[in-house]
Write a protein that holds these residues in place. Structure first.
Motif, short mmCIF file in Angstrom:
data_model
loop_
_atom_site.label_atom_id
_atom_site.label_comp_id
_atom_site.label_asym_id
_atom_site.label_seq_id
_atom_site.Cartn_x
_atom_site.Cartn_y
_atom_site.Cartn_z
N GLY A 185 8.81 -35.70 -49.25
CA GLY A 185 8.47 -35.49 -50.52
C GLY A 185 8.66 -33.84 -51.04
N ALA A 186 9.28 -32.99 -50.49
CA ALA A 186 9.26 -31.51 -50.89
C ALA A 186 10.51 -31.28 -51.86
CB ALA A 186 9.72 -30.84 -49.79
N ASP A 187 10.18 -30.30 -52.81
CA ASP A 187 11.45 -30.01 -53.46
C ASP A 187 12.23 -29.02 -52.71
OD1 ASP A 187 10.30 -31.16 -55.89
OD2 ASP A 187 8.88 -29.63 -56.12
N VAL A 188 13.56 -29.32 -52.70
CA VAL A 188 14.43 -28.67 -51.79
C VAL A 188 15.78 -27.87 -52.62
CG1 VAL A 188 16.13 -28.90 -49.57
CG2 VAL A 188 13.74 -30.33 -50.05
N THR A 189 15.83 -26.57 -52.19
CA THR A 189 16.93 -26.00 -52.51
C THR A 189 17.76 -25.37 -51.15
OG1 THR A 189 15.60 -25.02 -54.55
CG2 THR A 189 17.77 -23.72 -53.65
N VAL A 190 19.22 -25.56 -51.48
CA VAL A 190 20.17 -25.13 -50.43
C VAL A 190 20.42 -23.73 -50.83
CG1 VAL A 190 22.37 -25.49 -49.61
CG2 VAL A 190 20.94 -27.43 -49.82
N LEU A 191 20.60 -22.87 -49.89
CA LEU A 191 21.04 -21.51 -50.14
C LEU A 191 22.43 -21.28 -49.50
CD1 LEU A 191 17.80 -21.35 -50.09
CD2 LEU A 191 18.26 -18.95 -50.08
N SER A 192 23.42 -20.84 -50.21
CA SER A 192 25.01 -20.74 -49.75
C SER A 192 25.35 -19.60 -50.36
CB SER A 192 25.58 -22.04 -50.13
OG SER A 192 27.02 -21.79 -49.65
N ARG A 193 26.44 -19.11 -49.76
CA ARG A 193 27.05 -17.70 -50.26
C ARG A 193 27.90 -18.18 -51.49
NH1 ARG A 193 29.78 -15.81 -44.61
NH2 ARG A 193 30.06 -18.25 -44.84
N THR A 194 28.27 -19.40 -51.62
CA THR A 194 29.61 -19.90 -52.80
C THR A 194 28.75 -21.03 -53.49
OG1 THR A 194 30.58 -20.90 -51.39
CG2 THR A 194 31.22 -18.77 -51.65
N GLU A 195 29.34 -21.20 -54.59
CA GLU A 195 28.87 -22.49 -55.21
C GLU A 195 29.43 -23.74 -54.86
OE1 GLU A 195 29.87 -21.94 -59.20
OE2 GLU A 195 28.18 -20.56 -59.84
N ASP A 196 30.33 -23.69 -53.81
CA ASP A 196 31.46 -24.80 -53.55
C ASP A 196 30.64 -25.90 -52.82
OD1 ASP A 196 30.91 -23.50 -51.08
OD2 ASP A 196 33.08 -23.48 -50.86
N LYS A 197 29.25 -25.64 -52.28
CA LYS A 197 28.49 -26.89 -51.91
C LYS A 197 27.51 -27.39 -52.58
CE LYS A 197 29.42 -25.17 -47.09
NZ LYS A 197 28.71 -24.77 -45.96
N GLU A 198 27.62 -27.10 -53.79
CA GLU A 198 26.59 -27.59 -54.88
C GLU A 198 26.52 -29.20 -54.94
OE1 GLU A 198 24.41 -26.81 -59.25
OE2 GLU A 198 26.80 -26.04 -58.83
N ALA A 199 27.75 -29.61 -54.94
CA ALA A 199 27.86 -31.15 -55.18
C ALA A 199 27.30 -31.95 -53.96
CB ALA A 199 29.15 -31.54 -55.39
N ASP A 200 27.58 -31.31 -52.71
CA ASP A 200 27.28 -31.90 -51.30
C ASP A 200 25.81 -31.89 -51.33
OD1 ASP A 200 30.01 -32.59 -50.78
OD2 ASP A 200 29.90 -30.80 -49.78
N ALA A 201 25.13 -30.55 -51.83
CA ALA A 201 23.75 -30.40 -51.81
C ALA A 201 23.04 -31.56 -52.49
CB ALA A 201 23.07 -28.99 -52.22
N LEU A 202 23.48 -31.79 -53.50
CA LEU A 202 22.76 -32.70 -54.62
C LEU A 202 23.00 -34.01 -54.09
CD1 LEU A 202 23.94 -31.32 -58.08
CD2 LEU A 202 21.63 -30.89 -56.78
N ASP A 203 24.20 -34.41 -53.46
CA ASP A 203 24.47 -35.52 -52.95
C ASP A 203 23.45 -35.93 -51.61
OD1 ASP A 203 26.61 -36.23 -54.68
OD2 ASP A 203 28.00 -35.86 -53.28
N LEU A 204 23.14 -34.99 -50.92
CA LEU A 204 22.07 -35.31 -49.79
C LEU A 204 20.49 -35.10 -50.10
CD1 LEU A 204 23.89 -32.31 -47.48
CD2 LEU A 204 23.59 -34.69 -47.22
N GLY A 205 20.29 -35.05 -51.56
CA GLY A 205 19.04 -35.11 -52.10
C GLY A 205 18.38 -33.95 -52.64
N ALA A 206 19.04 -32.75 -52.38
CA ALA A 206 18.53 -31.49 -52.70
C ALA A 206 18.27 -31.25 -54.30
CB ALA A 206 19.40 -30.36 -52.33
N ASP A 207 17.46 -30.50 -54.68
CA ASP A 207 17.09 -30.55 -56.09
C ASP A 207 17.99 -29.21 -56.69
OD1 ASP A 207 14.61 -32.09 -56.66
OD2 ASP A 207 14.28 -30.98 -54.75
N GLY A 208 18.95 -28.37 -55.93
CA GLY A 208 19.69 -27.37 -56.43
C GLY A 208 20.17 -26.51 -55.46
N LEU A 209 21.13 -25.59 -55.84
CA LEU A 209 21.76 -24.64 -55.03
C LEU A 209 21.47 -23.25 -55.70
CD1 LEU A 209 24.77 -24.92 -52.75
CD2 LEU A 209 24.72 -23.12 -54.54
N LEU A 210 21.39 -22.32 -54.63
CA LEU A 210 20.78 -20.99 -54.98
C LEU A 210 21.96 -20.12 -54.22
CD1 LEU A 210 19.26 -18.56 -56.24
CD2 LEU A 210 17.99 -18.63 -54.06
N VAL A 211 22.75 -19.59 -55.13
CA VAL A 211 23.94 -18.75 -54.64
C VAL A 211 23.45 -17.36 -53.92
CG1 VAL A 211 26.25 -17.74 -54.99
CG2 VAL A 211 25.67 -19.77 -55.94
#
Length: 349
Positions: free
Chosen positions: A198-224
């Motif tokens: 039930g958490a709000d989840v953000t993926v941290l990555s060095r680049t933006e190229d994993k944003e679509a994957d992060a969202l597909d997995l259920g994350a709420d966003g990506l922080l570069v």
């Protein structure tokens, strides 16, 4: 029991077929045919003897799903034909305070690793799940619920419990803000499990190229993390950050992202860390901690939770003769997100 596995005969060797013997069943043992075995980055570290713990010849593999073929005379929880699992440990003292607390991974006498360990009774080297058969003490065998996809369940035994345990320890649930550094085998499970809790989840990555994957997995966003302005804006945002990066890296930028009393949990790296700036730790009562897998009861809880929520890793199924190529691809992060070996591809001796 004569069996066969894929082994490294010495540090850095490629894996090759190797016949060996499993021990005779003790009264509290469960024997199983291995059906599937996940590939973990730990297998690479161990085969290369990066940590200096290696014992050779070595059959890796500690994400194991199997079917019971025989049980010892004192076994009460399992019978022939049951679908079961074994994770990163196969024994502990069962007497210390940590074992009594259900945290056998922190056994005061040291847990017995599934492979590259020493059997507590006869001192023989333990061998892992890149093999046709396994023998394990009953207390360290887990039950697979009916309906769980066996071909994708194996990584729950390491990648799953390694990320689930800190989420549970920090009481993550609805309203919690969780960051996940890295989107590999561990990271993608951290995302799925935190979202499932039930958490709000953000993926941290060095680049933006994993944003679509992060969202597909259920994350709420990506922080570069290479975007200084975005990192500045995100300060004091997270209750918990799970750091899955498996190599030495700078932790200080991530500490400032934690809210007061927040925790940065290291689950990917073992060894030296970069020099730290203590200011964000002291001024926010933030902490850096490590976490190693989970106890047997907690691992069973995870498996049951995943069955209930239909949470499973994203897997690429391979045959055993592809294992060396898979290990090389894993070094390059060329997998989404976990390799699993179909052990039906390994002929019995």
């Amino acid at each position: 029991m004569k069996t066969i596995g894929y082994a490294a005969q010495s540090a850095g060797d490629t894996l090759a077929p190797w016949e060996f013997e499993r021990r005779d069943l003790r009264p509290n043992d469960v024997a199983m045919e291995v059906l599937y075995c996940g590939i973990c980055f730990t297998d690479i570290h161990q085969v290369q003897d990066d940590w200096g713990w290696g014992i050779f010849p070595m059959v890796p593999g500690h994400e194991i799903v199997g079917r019971v073929t025989d049980v010892g005379s004192d076994v009460t929880q399992f019978k022939k034909g049951d679908t079961v699992a074994v994770g990163c440990m196969v024994d502990s003292c069962q007497e210390c305070d940590q074992c009594h607390h259900g945290e056998e991974q922190f056994c005061r006498e040291g847990m017995t690793l599934t492979y590259a360990g020493r059997d507590r009774i006869n001192g023989e080297t333990t061998q892992g799940g890149y093999s046709k058969h396994l023998v394990c003490r009953e207390e360290f065998v887990l039950r697979i619920p009916e309906g769980l996809d066996l071909s994708r369940a194996a990584p729950l035994l390491c990648a799953g419990i390694t990320t689930y345990s800190p989420l549970r320890h920090w009481n993550i649930g609805p309203g919690s803000q969780v960051g996940v550094i890295g989107l590999g085998g561990l990271g993608h499970m951290a995302v799925k499990l935190a979202v499932g809790l039930g958490a709000d989840v953000t993926v941290l990555s060095r680049t933006e190229d994993k944003e679509a994957d992060a969202l597909d997995l259920g994350a709420d966003g990506l922080l570069v993390s290479s975007d200084d302005a975005a990192m500045e804006s995100a300060q004091s945002s997270f209750d918990l950050i799970i750091d899955t990066i498996p190599v030495k890296h700078d932790l200080t930028p991530y500490l400032r992202l934690l809210d007061i009393n927040g925790g940065l949990v290291l689950v990917g790296q073992i060894g030296p860390i970069e020099e730290l700036d203590s200011e964000p730790v002291v001024m926010g009562r933030r902490c850096i901690v490590g976490s190693a897998i989970g106890g047997i009861a907690e691992t069973q809880e995870l498996i049951d939770f995943c069955a209930k929520k239909n949470i499973l890793p994203e897997c690429e199924i391979i045959k055993i003769d592809q294992v060396n190529d898979a290990l090389e691809r894993l070094k390059r992060s060329d997998v989404r997100y976990r390799f699993v070996i179909d052990m039906a591809s390994l002929a019995a001796p």
